[in-house]
Each structure stands twice: as C-alpha cells, then as structure tokens.
Design a protein around this motif. Sequence first.
Motif, mmCIF file in Angstrom:
data_model
loop_
_atom_site.group_PDB
_atom_site.id
_atom_site.type_symbol
_atom_site.label_atom_id
_atom_site.label_comp_id
_atom_site.label_asym_id
_atom_site.label_seq_id
_atom_site.Cartn_x
_atom_site.Cartn_y
_atom_site.Cartn_z
ATOM 1 N N ARG A 46 0.611 -1.042 -0.145
ATOM 2 C CA ARG A 46 0.348 0.140 0.412
ATOM 3 C C ARG A 46 0.974 1.521 0.146
ATOM 4 O O ARG A 46 1.537 1.333 0.348
ATOM 5 N N GLU A 76 1.400 3.929 1.240
ATOM 6 C CA GLU A 76 0.732 4.576 2.674
ATOM 7 C C GLU A 76 2.135 5.573 2.346
ATOM 8 O O GLU A 76 3.215 5.857 2.005
ATOM 9 N N GLY A 131 5.401 1.482 12.228
ATOM 10 C CA GLY A 131 4.172 0.081 12.408
ATOM 11 C C GLY A 131 2.882 0.286 11.056
ATOM 12 O O GLY A 131 2.178 -0.280 10.395
ATOM 13 N N ARG A 132 3.039 1.021 10.267
ATOM 14 C CA ARG A 132 2.860 1.247 8.842
ATOM 15 C C ARG A 132 4.100 1.758 8.078
ATOM 16 O O ARG A 132 4.694 2.327 7.491
ATOM 17 N N TYR A 133 3.861 0.063 6.749
ATOM 18 C CA TYR A 133 4.906 0.389 6.384
ATOM 19 C C TYR A 133 4.633 0.445 4.928
ATOM 20 O O TYR A 133 2.953 -0.514 4.366
ATOM 21 N N PHE A 156 4.397 -4.842 3.563
ATOM 22 C CA PHE A 156 3.545 -5.063 4.963
ATOM 23 C C PHE A 156 2.923 -6.264 4.912
ATOM 24 O O PHE A 156 2.741 -7.067 3.954
ATOM 25 N N GLN A 176 0.938 -9.878 6.399
ATOM 26 C CA GLN A 176 -0.485 -10.582 7.124
ATOM 27 C C GLN A 176 -0.499 -11.695 7.170
ATOM 28 O O GLN A 176 0.139 -12.889 5.606
ATOM 29 N N ARG A 228 -14.084 0.057 9.984
ATOM 30 C CA ARG A 228 -12.529 -0.199 9.132
ATOM 31 C C ARG A 228 -12.573 0.150 8.125
ATOM 32 O O ARG A 228 -13.478 0.639 7.279
ATOM 33 N N ALA A 247 -4.019 -1.056 15.864
ATOM 34 C CA ALA A 247 -4.921 -2.003 15.323
ATOM 35 C C ALA A 247 -3.942 -2.838 14.608
ATOM 36 O O ALA A 247 -3.125 -3.131 13.925
ATOM 37 N N LEU A 248 -3.874 -4.000 15.281
ATOM 38 C CA LEU A 248 -2.889 -5.349 15.524
ATOM 39 C C LEU A 248 -3.374 -6.603 14.059
ATOM 40 O O LEU A 248 -2.885 -6.908 13.596
ATOM 41 N N GLY A 249 -5.054 -6.149 13.752
ATOM 42 C CA GLY A 249 -5.739 -6.794 13.150
ATOM 43 C C GLY A 249 -6.512 -6.915 13.118
ATOM 44 O O GLY A 249 -7.539 -6.843 13.992
ATOM 45 N N GLY A 259 -1.456 -8.082 11.368
ATOM 46 C CA GLY A 259 0.105 -7.552 10.532
ATOM 47 C C GLY A 259 0.621 -7.842 11.111
ATOM 48 O O GLY A 259 0.645 -7.778 13.080
ATOM 49 N N ARG A 302 3.121 -5.721 12.832
ATOM 50 C CA ARG A 302 2.677 -4.360 13.869
ATOM 51 C C ARG A 302 2.489 -5.514 15.337
ATOM 52 O O ARG A 302 3.413 -4.682 16.422
#
Length: 426
Positions: A100, A102, A107-109, A112, A114, A245, A268-270, A295, A298
């Motif tokens: 993404r 972003e 914690g935001r890449y 990433f 999942q 969400r 948000a871990l998931g 994630g 994260r």
Amino acid sequence: MRDILPPESARWRRFVAEFADVVGPAGYGQVITPLLEDLGVFTRIGDATDVVTKEMYDFIDKGERHIALRPELTAGVCRAFAQHRPATPWKVWYAGSNFRYEKPQRGRYRQFDQVGIEVLGVDDPYLDVEVISLGWEFYRRLGLQQVTLLINSLGEPEDRARYVAALDTYFGAHIDALSEQSVETLARNPLRVLDSKRAQDAEVIAGAPQIADYLSTAAAEHFAAVLAGLERVGIAFTVDPLLVRGLDYYRRTTFEFRGDTLDSAQNALGGGGRYDGLVEDLGGPATAGIGFAIGVDRTLLACEDEGVFVAPPPVVQVFVVDTVGGLEALALTTELRSAGVSADRAYEGRSMKSQMKSADRSGASFAVIIGSDELAADQVVIRPMRGGGDQFSLPRAQTLGRLVQLCDESGSHTVSPNATKDRSSS
Ligand code: AMP
C-alpha cells in the motif's frame, strides 16, 4: 519497505509457524494466491476506500493488462474461490506480503505482511465466534496480554445504506466544524469520517447517529448471537459503535484487535469481519464469507513492547575448529548436518585462538577440535563449551555417534526450534 535480517527473520518464520499451529488443527488449510491480481479484483471490492483509490501499486504489464500488487489478501482468496469453486465450508489460512502506498512510519509500511483466515460458504453467527476466537488464541500464544477486542455490526447492505444516508445528513449539517480532511472524506464515504482520529472532529463524531439504531431485526439477532457466543467461550470484548474498518466490503460483524501498547494511529494489530456478497461481486455464486487479517509487522512491535515472543538467539549445537586446512571441518560439519545436528565452522584457515572465539560466539554446546596431533592419531578433541565438564579425545570414527548422543542428552537446541521438533518426531 524494509529488509528483515537475521535473527529477526527467524522470529517472522516462527510467527507464521505458530499461526499455522493455531488454525491448522481447527480445519484451516493454507491457500497461496498470487502477489498480483487484475486491478478489477480490487476496484470491484472497494472503489470508495483509500486502500483502493489512492494507495494501490498498479501498472500496465507487457500484455497490456492493468494489474496491481495486492493491498490485502481477502479479495484474491475470494477470486480464487469464485474461480475454483471448492466445496464449502471452505476454511483457509494465508501468510504473505501486501503493498500500500501509505505514508511510512513506525508500524506502517509500504510492504507489510499479514497472516489471516477466511471461511467461505457459512452463514452462522457461531462461525463468527470461531474466527474471532482463533485470532484471540493466537495473541494468547504469542504471550500478548494488552490486546482489546473491539466489535461492531455494520448491518445488512440496506441497513448500512440507511445509516450512511443518516451520517451524510448529520455530517452535512455540521460541516463547518469538521476538519478539512474529513470534509473531503465525507464527499467520498461518510462512514469513513468516523475513522478520523483528529481532535477537531471528535465532538461532531461523538454526536453522530449510531449504526445500532439502523440494524434490521435479522442483523441485530445475528450480532446478539455473536456477542453471546463470545461470552460463552470467555472472550472479553468492547462493542465499539464507531468501528467501521478501512475496507468497504464488510457487513454485519466487524471486529478489530487493538494493541494497547501502540500509538493510537497504528494500534490495530488485526481485524476482519463478514463480507457476504464479495464472492458474488467477483463473478462467483452468492456466498457468505468471514475472515480476519493480522499484521505481522505491527504485532511483532506489540510483542517487543510487552517483552514477549523474543527472537531466539542464533545458536548451533556443535562448532568444528580445524587448524589443519579446513577439509576435516568440511567433512565433519557435513556429517553432523545430515544427522540433524546443527553445526558451524570457521573459514580461511584462521588461528586456533580466533576459531575458538568464533566457537564461543556461535553459542555451541560443544567444540570439536582437530589439530595436527589429532589428525595424526585419527582422533578429535571434544570440548564442552558451557561449563559441561572437561574436554576429552575420541577416535574420529566414533565422533559423529558420540556428538549426536551428547547433543540429545544436553537438549541443546538447533537454530530453528521447529528443526528440533521435526528431528525428535521423525
Ligand atoms: P486491513 O487489511 O487494513 O484490515 O489491516 C489488517 C492489519 O494489517 C492491520 O490491523 C495492521 O496490523 C496491518 N496493516 C495494514 N496496513 C499496514 C501497513 N501499511 N503497514 C503495516 N501493517 C499494516
């Protein structure tokens, strides 16, 4: 995008193995879908979300197809279901990277990972509970304590449509009080304004209509059954009426696992929910669906914060010290490795002292020393490294058998905990 180096990468591998250990015994098989999909797979599922409209890595390939790197895995799994039509219930798990565009931060890449599960073909509130409880169990296995389950129902599509209309009217009446970004979001998707974490929006959001008042009887009953099921299996939850969400396809049950040690913008871990209708949107039959994605990046940050699920130090069982040219070390490490004993050595004909230093650093339980005296006598010296007694000599022919025995007795572990498991069970 990040590089994951050893020993951190071992933690990633163990993370996925642990996840498979939780969901496999519950009847979930692994599904592996491509990193790339036709762009339409993603635009059909969420043309009003940032993930799809702003953050996708899409391009035209050499065959003039418009394709995209997947921003999430659910759409690909549903596309695969629509294509292959497996028997239902279809219970699958996955692990893999997503992309993404972003704004990167802790914690935001942009790339990433999942892990997640999806179940297709079952409309039963107790399945929602099963799915949530498997996510919950996984966090427990990792050792995380500070995780909160947030849950909400977005109702049936008609409920959601009535709710969105009510939100649109409400936010429209308070547009002057909203942040510039939220005014922009409102034009695209009023639901997403509820996601705003900006202080300026907080007051308007607090007074917004709530989805609970727009649920049909069937949706309200489904939600009540899910909550009762969670209580029955002893999972604590918080109903969060603002939880909508990021992806548009959710309906009825939606949930999120919040990591309470993380910053609120990335806590948000998931999360997941029901997405009945998604398979149909992708050209398949009408099919109920539910799942979640956790994630990896994260969740591992949360583990660091709580000091749990630490990276195992990279250790070997045996380190071979060879001061006679290196060929003996080559032979013995090869024998040891095929017997399932982890073994390492030094290279480039370094001095005894330097090799012993490496042996110490390797974390090995035993050093095997082969110098010119040993070579002449067709022997080796075995030196226990961690206060395990005195060194002793042994005929070369008995070395492998003795080391296998010693390592089993000392319970010394190999580089990967799973390798140890495999060896003892085989
Ligand atoms: P989503 O697919 O948006 O529902 O996200 C599910 C989970 O994936 C989130 O709870 C995060 O843990 C993780 N996640 C989503 N986007 C990112 C990102 N850009 N970087 C790291 N993790 C992410």
